[in-house]
Design an enzyme around this catalytic site. Structure first.
Site, PDB file in Angstrom:
ATOM      1  CE  LYS A 118      -4.283  -1.506   0.055  1.00 38.25           C
ATOM      2  NZ  LYS A 118      -5.308  -1.099  -0.928  1.00 38.25           N
ATOM      3  CE  LYS A 222     -10.506  -5.060  -4.683  1.00 37.53           C
ATOM      4  NZ  LYS A 222     -10.375  -3.742  -4.017  1.00 37.53           N
ATOM      5  CD  GLN A 250     -13.773  -3.920  -1.973  1.00 40.06           C
ATOM      6  OE1 GLN A 250     -13.881  -4.047  -3.167  1.00 40.06           O
ATOM      7  NE2 GLN A 250     -13.055  -2.932  -1.431  1.00 40.06           N
TER       8      GLN A 250
HETATM    9 MG   LIG Z   1      -6.988  -1.669  -4.840  1.00 38.01          MG
END
Ligand SMILES: [Mg+2]
Length: 323
Positions: A118, A222, A250
């Site tokens: 991230k 997703k 998710q």
């Molecule tokens: Mg993403």
């Protein structure tokens, strides 16, 4: 059985809103339809705008019911391509040493060798230092890729990509906002690796717009937001366009992860890259009679009918908050 993760800051849904839309709008529209009338269900549920994870959970629960009724696993009903997926693990914001230690622990415990990092903090140097530390600590053999969740501008993202040019990233995801339309196209044109669209492509129509507009060169699928039926549509669209896909997460619990696993294993295109299936490992417990496992960096599909999971009723009774 399926799972709908409430993500108010991504999709505008809360736990209470998901329960309400299922009970008040979806159930009256579909109860009484034949189990195999999935396109009728989809059309009736589709009259309500938004609510992607509530719709997705209903769709996946119907496939699960179909599988359990005919005694076949959902991954076979969806296509039956393979019986296991390589797993990718996400490392969240922390100091470089802590993120390296977490990645090493996951690699040594579960054999996972693909990591999503991230990024998106300002200035970019903090995240650049983390990625460099991960490459130095984990070596050349692991896969590293970035997800910015739209945190940078296109200019900042381009700066980070320049500073990380020698790191061997495999792909990057939503480094800058897709709504900065021309800046995003500018960045994608200059990006040396596939640029993944995720939260900017919650529907097949969004995939078409973003890909044909030059704002993405890979798509994250997703099941938490497109269920099985619309994930099939998105995957087929991408296969037809010649655009690679990756299976995203998710922050699914074990039930949602089992659904994503079943879908990912069903097709060639969705099983080529390591799939993001490990978020449940960060949770203190789950609702399954038989927990998910990762071994040698891979998750094997569940053999049982439907999505192959059984909910532990005792745990469900302990954790539920609605009664
Ligand atoms: Mg993403």
């Amino acid at each position: 059985v399926a799972e709908a993760p409430p993500r108010p800051y991504t999709y505008g849904e809360t736990q209470a809103s998901i329960v309400a839309v299922v009970e008040q709008l979806f159930a009256p529209a579909v109860v009484g339809l034949p189990l195999l009338a999935r396109e009728q269900v989809r059309a009736r549920v589709g009259r309500t705008v938004g609510n992607p994870t509530a719709k997705a959970a209903l769709d996946m629960a119907l496939w699960d019911a179909w599988g359990k009724t005919c005694g076949r696993p959902v991954h076979e009903l969806l296509g039956g391509f393979t019986d296991a997926l390589a797993v990718s693990h996400m490392v969240g914001f922390d100091e470089p040493a802590a993120m390296v230690a977490e990645a090493e622990r996951v690699r040594d415990t579960h054999g996972i060798t693909s990591f999503k990092v991230k990024v998106g903090r300002r200035p970019v140097h903090a995240d650049v230092a983390v990625v460099r530390a991960l490459r130095a600590g984990l070596g050349e053999e692991v896969e590293l890729y970035l997800d910015g969740n739209r945190g940078w501008t296109a200019t900042e993202a381009a700066q980070a990509l320049r500073l990380l040019a020698d790191i061997g990233l495999s792909r990057v995801e939503e480094l800058d906002p897709a709504d900065d339309v021309l800046a995003r196209r500018w960045l994608v044109q200059r990006c040396p690796v596939p640029y993944v669209a995720d939260e900017s492509v919650p529907t097949a129509a969004d995939v078409t717009r973003e890909v044909l507009g030059g704002s993405a060169t890979m798509i994250s699928i997703k099941t938490a937001r497109t269920g099985f039926t619309d994930s099939v549509q998105v995957a087929g669209l991408c296969e037809g366009l010649g655009v690679p896909v990756a299976l995203g997460n998710q922050v699914d619990g074990s039930i949602g992860s089992a659904c994503a696993l079943a879908f990912g294993a069903s097709r060639r295109s969705t099983s080529l890259l390591p799939a993001e299936l490990s978020n449940w490992m960060a949770m203190s417990d789950d609702l399954l009679t038989e927990p998910l496992t990762v071994s040698g960096g891979r998750m094997a599909v569940r053999r049982g009918p439907g999505t192959g999971i059984e909910v532990d009723e005792e745990k469900l009774g302990r954790y539920r908050t609605d009664r």
